[in-house]
Design a protein around this motif. Structure first.
Motif, PDB file in Angstrom:
ATOM      1  N   SER A  90       0.853  -1.199   0.000  1.00  0.00           N
ATOM      2  CA  SER A  90       0.000   0.000   0.000  1.00  0.00           C
ATOM      3  C   SER A  90       0.884   1.243   0.000  1.00  0.00           C
ATOM      4  CB  SER A  90      -0.880   0.024   1.252  1.00  0.00           C
ATOM      5  OG  SER A  90      -0.068   0.216   2.396  1.00  0.00           O
ATOM      6  N   GLY A  91       0.215   2.403  -0.165  1.00  0.00           N
ATOM      7  CA  GLY A  91       0.947   3.664  -0.135  1.00  0.00           C
ATOM      8  C   GLY A  91       1.498   3.956   1.253  1.00  0.00           C
ATOM      9  N   SER A  92       0.687   3.693   2.270  1.00  0.00           N
ATOM     10  CA  SER A  92       1.156   3.943   3.642  1.00  0.00           C
ATOM     11  C   SER A  92       2.407   3.123   3.934  1.00  0.00           C
ATOM     12  CB  SER A  92       0.069   3.542   4.656  1.00  0.00           C
ATOM     13  OG  SER A  92      -1.091   4.293   4.445  1.00  0.00           O
ATOM     14  N   GLU A  93       2.376   1.869   3.514  1.00  0.00           N
ATOM     15  CA  GLU A  93       3.536   1.004   3.769  1.00  0.00           C
ATOM     16  C   GLU A  93       4.766   1.463   2.996  1.00  0.00           C
ATOM     17  OE1 GLU A  93       3.116  -3.408   3.762  1.00  0.00           O
ATOM     18  OE2 GLU A  93       1.018  -2.867   3.530  1.00  0.00           O
ATOM     19  N   ALA A  94       4.545   1.957   1.784  1.00  0.00           N
ATOM     20  CA  ALA A  94       5.683   2.466   1.002  1.00  0.00           C
ATOM     21  C   ALA A  94       6.314   3.645   1.743  1.00  0.00           C
ATOM     22  CB  ALA A  94       5.218   2.884  -0.385  1.00  0.00           C
ATOM     23  N   ASN A  95       5.444   4.484   2.338  1.00  0.00           N
ATOM     24  CA  ASN A  95       5.966   5.630   3.084  1.00  0.00           C
ATOM     25  C   ASN A  95       6.613   5.203   4.397  1.00  0.00           C
ATOM     26  OD1 ASN A  95       5.348   7.515   1.147  1.00  0.00           O
ATOM     27  ND2 ASN A  95       3.258   7.805   1.880  1.00  0.00           N
ATOM     28  N   GLU A  96       6.080   4.153   5.030  1.00  0.00           N
ATOM     29  CA  GLU A  96       6.738   3.619   6.236  1.00  0.00           C
ATOM     30  C   GLU A  96       8.171   3.219   5.892  1.00  0.00           C
ATOM     31  OE1 GLU A  96       5.725   3.462   9.352  1.00  0.00           O
ATOM     32  OE2 GLU A  96       3.640   4.025   9.009  1.00  0.00           O
ATOM     33  N   GLY A 122      -0.075  18.065   3.906  1.00  0.00           N
ATOM     34  CA  GLY A 122       0.329  16.860   3.169  1.00  0.00           C
ATOM     35  C   GLY A 122      -0.397  15.636   3.701  1.00  0.00           C
ATOM     36  N   PHE A 123      -0.493  14.613   2.872  1.00  0.00           N
ATOM     37  CA  PHE A 123      -1.104  13.348   3.300  1.00  0.00           C
ATOM     38  C   PHE A 123      -0.195  12.193   2.888  1.00  0.00           C
ATOM     39  CE2 PHE A 123      -3.674   9.538   2.731  1.00  0.00           C
ATOM     40  CZ  PHE A 123      -4.339   9.494   3.947  1.00  0.00           C
ATOM     41  N   HIS A 124       0.146  11.355   3.871  1.00  0.00           N
ATOM     42  CA  HIS A 124       1.052  10.244   3.567  1.00  0.00           C
ATOM     43  C   HIS A 124       0.520   8.888   4.006  1.00  0.00           C
ATOM     44  CE1 HIS A 124       4.010  13.136   2.213  1.00  0.00           C
ATOM     45  NE2 HIS A 124       3.826  13.823   3.327  1.00  0.00           N
ATOM     46  N   GLY A 125      -0.683   8.850   4.586  1.00  0.00           N
ATOM     47  CA  GLY A 125      -1.258   7.545   4.929  1.00  0.00           C
ATOM     48  C   GLY A 125      -1.818   7.498   6.332  1.00  0.00           C
ATOM     49  N   LEU A 176       7.739  14.970   0.645  1.00  0.00           N
ATOM     50  CA  LEU A 176       6.569  15.730   0.187  1.00  0.00           C
ATOM     51  C   LEU A 176       5.939  15.109  -1.046  1.00  0.00           C
ATOM     52  CD1 LEU A 176       7.606  18.765  -1.928  1.00  0.00           C
ATOM     53  CD2 LEU A 176       9.351  17.365  -0.851  1.00  0.00           C
ATOM     54  N   GLU A 177       4.681  15.471  -1.252  1.00  0.00           N
ATOM     55  CA  GLU A 177       4.001  15.120  -2.507  1.00  0.00           C
ATOM     56  C   GLU A 177       4.290  16.271  -3.483  1.00  0.00           C
ATOM     57  OE1 GLU A 177      -0.382  14.195  -1.289  1.00  0.00           O
ATOM     58  OE2 GLU A 177       0.645  15.174   0.352  1.00  0.00           O
ATOM     59  N   PRO A 178       4.778  15.998  -4.686  1.00  0.00           N
ATOM     60  CA  PRO A 178       4.988  17.097  -5.652  1.00  0.00           C
ATOM     61  C   PRO A 178       3.677  17.814  -5.965  1.00  0.00           C
ATOM     62  CG  PRO A 178       5.956  15.043  -6.456  1.00  0.00           C
ATOM     63  CD  PRO A 178       5.213  14.697  -5.209  1.00  0.00           C
ATOM     64  N   PHE A 209      10.037  11.942  -2.469  1.00  0.00           N
ATOM     65  CA  PHE A 209       8.755  12.322  -3.073  1.00  0.00           C
ATOM     66  C   PHE A 209       7.746  11.199  -2.865  1.00  0.00           C
ATOM     67  CE2 PHE A 209      10.759  15.359  -6.440  1.00  0.00           C
ATOM     68  CZ  PHE A 209      10.836  16.360  -5.475  1.00  0.00           C
ATOM     69  N   ASP A 210       6.625  11.555  -2.279  1.00  0.00           N
ATOM     70  CA  ASP A 210       5.511  10.615  -2.160  1.00  0.00           C
ATOM     71  C   ASP A 210       4.696  10.739  -3.444  1.00  0.00           C
ATOM     72  OD1 ASP A 210       3.040   9.471  -1.765  1.00  0.00           O
ATOM     73  OD2 ASP A 210       2.808  10.163   0.299  1.00  0.00           O
ATOM     74  N   GLU A 211       4.868   9.746  -4.307  1.00  0.00           N
ATOM     75  CA  GLU A 211       4.153   9.748  -5.609  1.00  0.00           C
ATOM     76  C   GLU A 211       3.109   8.637  -5.632  1.00  0.00           C
ATOM     77  OE1 GLU A 211       4.921  11.355  -8.897  1.00  0.00           O
ATOM     78  OE2 GLU A 211       6.927  12.203  -8.604  1.00  0.00           O
ATOM     79  N   VAL A 212       2.570   8.348  -4.455  1.00  0.00           N
ATOM     80  CA  VAL A 212       1.540   7.314  -4.355  1.00  0.00           C
ATOM     81  C   VAL A 212       0.357   7.667  -5.259  1.00  0.00           C
ATOM     82  CG1 VAL A 212      -0.175   6.359  -2.734  1.00  0.00           C
ATOM     83  CG2 VAL A 212       2.246   6.480  -2.085  1.00  0.00           C
ATOM     84  N   GLN A 213       0.006   8.946  -5.288  1.00  0.00           N
ATOM     85  CA  GLN A 213      -1.136   9.384  -6.093  1.00  0.00           C
ATOM     86  C   GLN A 213      -0.711   9.948  -7.457  1.00  0.00           C
ATOM     87  OE1 GLN A 213      -4.782  12.468  -5.413  1.00  0.00           O
ATOM     88  NE2 GLN A 213      -4.211  11.226  -3.684  1.00  0.00           N
ATOM     89  N   THR A 214       0.443  10.614  -7.484  1.00  0.00           N
ATOM     90  CA  THR A 214       0.846  11.329  -8.701  1.00  0.00           C
ATOM     91  C   THR A 214       1.590  10.446  -9.701  1.00  0.00           C
ATOM     92  OG1 THR A 214       2.794  12.039  -7.464  1.00  0.00           O
ATOM     93  CG2 THR A 214       0.993  13.614  -7.633  1.00  0.00           C
ATOM     94  N   ALA A 238       2.336   3.466  -5.286  1.00  0.00           N
ATOM     95  CA  ALA A 238       1.342   2.435  -4.895  1.00  0.00           C
ATOM     96  C   ALA A 238       0.175   2.540  -5.870  1.00  0.00           C
ATOM     97  CB  ALA A 238       0.888   2.614  -3.449  1.00  0.00           C
ATOM     98  N   LYS A 239      -1.016   2.795  -5.333  1.00  0.00           N
ATOM     99  CA  LYS A 239      -2.274   2.969  -6.074  1.00  0.00           C
ATOM    100  C   LYS A 239      -2.316   2.313  -7.471  1.00  0.00           C
ATOM    101  CE  LYS A 239      -4.032   7.102  -3.724  1.00  0.00           C
ATOM    102  NZ  LYS A 239      -5.101   6.490  -2.945  1.00  0.00           N
ATOM    103  N   ALA A 240      -1.902   3.062  -8.517  1.00  0.00           N
ATOM    104  CA  ALA A 240      -2.148   2.616  -9.895  1.00  0.00           C
ATOM    105  C   ALA A 240      -1.127   1.587 -10.392  1.00  0.00           C
ATOM    106  CB  ALA A 240      -2.153   3.826 -10.834  1.00  0.00           C
TER     107      ALA A 240
END
Ligand code: PLP
Length: 387
Positions: A90-96, A122-125, A176-178, A209-214, A238-240
């Motif tokens: 998941s995205g949260s785990e990637a950020n962990e 910012g949102f990271h999980g 950060l998220e870009p 860079f948190d690119e979970v969404q981007t 993560a995500k896509a």
């Protein structure tokens, strides 16, 4: 458990940008299942890869070499300019993983309390580490104590960030998220990101860079940082990445790649043969159908249509974003607009600051964009009155 306020609809089938509910009604999904099904629901080629691999091998464990995982890591590295990949779910785990990497970076320098700077709103999980990195009071306040070791700086304010680093000698990373997603589709300035890159290099800090969404072609490049020409040391995804099969990835280069040793981090499911094969099919699809270029032209069409329909409306404050990640900030309740769109069979989401967010599948056609923009514009007129 009651963790979501759910909208009053559930879906039986999906195909491309469309979802069909249990009564046979058809909805245009401009959320991509929260940024996940970028290649559309039940994409034929991805379903084929899922079918094939599910009959061959699903899971072994990370006790063994997993050739499919190694192949996915190689393709991701090529597309991103990174060198190593850790896979999770998941995205949260990637950020962990990125947070643990950063702390290890500090510990190896002899720091007692390594600190990571993240951005305000910012949102990271939702796991404790990624939640502590997040700056959203609403979702954090009932879960104290948060983990120590995080400071938050406003987006696009380099002077503030530099002063934080000057005051704290044990800062190890800036994360950060870009483009902030949940925080309201706020785009970081190119100059700001360039200054961060230079500053991190000069001060031996990791730029994450948190690119979970981007990520994964959402913004018209494979990763959003490629739009800005600013290369991080660590990037999370993560995500896509597997179009709906749970996956996360933490990619690194340079000194960040030499930090984890066997035993430092791990996961049971992460990067198993099944999910890795689906990830490979996703990346192959993006390449084969030249989706990065498609997103660039579809994005232009979408922004033109939105500006034409909405720019003069008194309730519109801003239309912003990049690629097919779009935020429309309004003086109206974004939740009300989401409900009005749902009523007209269009799915969108509300994010911070009365902003509605569009994350349509990357395969969306121009006629589907026309429908999306017309329906949204009508909903805004209905809730906000004539412009
Ligand atoms: N990071 C960003 C930028 C996100 O948008 C999200 C989810 O929306 C996450 C991390 C958390 O990902 P997940 O829900 O897969 O744990």
């Amino acid at each position: 458990m009651d963790t979501y306020n759910r909208l009053p609809v559930s879906f039986k089938k999906g195909r491309g940008v469309w979802l069909i509910d249990y009564h046979g009604n058809k909805y245009l999904d401009a959320t991509s299942g929260y940024g996940v099904c970028s290649l559309g629901h039940c994409n034929k080629l991805i379903s084929k890869a899922i079918r094939k691999q599910s009959k061959r091998l699903i899971h072994t464990s990370n006790l063994f070499h997993v050739p499919e995982q190694e192949k996915l890591a190689a393709v991701l590295s090529k597309k991103s300019g990174m060198e190593k990949v850790y896979f999770c779910n998941s995205g949260s785990e990637a950020n962990e993983a990125a947070i643990k990497l950063s702390r290890l970076y500090g510990v190896k320098k002899g720091y007692k309390t390594p600190l990571i700077i993240t951005l305000k709103s910012g949102f990271h999980g939702r796991t404790m580490g990624s939640l502590s990195a997040t700056d959203q009071v609403k979702i954090k306040k009932d879960f104290e104590p948060n983990l120590p070791g995080f400071e938050h700086a406003p987006i696009n304010d380099f002077a503030y960030l530099r002063s934080l680093v000057e005051k704290n000698k044990e800062i190890v990373a800036i994360m950060l998220e870009p483009i902030q997603g949940v925080g309201g589709v706020k785009v970081a300035n190119q100059d700001y990101l360039k200054s961060l890159r230079k500053f991190c290099t000069e001060n031996d800090l990791l730029l994450i860079f948190d690119e979970v969404q981007t990520g994964i072609a959402r913004t018209g490049e494979f990763f959003a940082y490629q739009n800005f020409g600013v290369f991080p040391d660590v990037v999370t995804s993560a995500k896509a990445l597997a179009n709906g099969i749970p996956i996360g990835a933490c990619l690194s280069r340079g000194s960040a790649s030499a930090l984890f040793n066997p035993g430092d981090h791990g996961t049971t499911f992460g990067g198993n043969p099944f999910v890795a094969t689906v990830g490979l099919a996703v990346l192959d699809y993006i390449e084969r159908f030249n989706l990065v270029e498609t997103v660039k032209s579809t994005s232009k069409y979408l922004f033109n249509a939105l500006n034409k329909k909405l720019a003069g409306n008194k309730n519109i404050i801003d239309i912003r974003g990049m690629g097919l990640m779009v935020g429309i900030e309004m003086s109206l309740s974004a939740q009300e607009i989401v409900k009005a769109c749902l009523h007209e069979n269009l799915l969108i989401t509300a994010v911070a600051g009365n902003t509605v967010r569009l994350l349509p599948p990357l395969i969306i056609l121009k006629r589907e964009i026309d429908l999306l923009v017309n329906t949204l514009s009508n909903a805004i007129l209905k809730i906000g009155g004539a412009s």
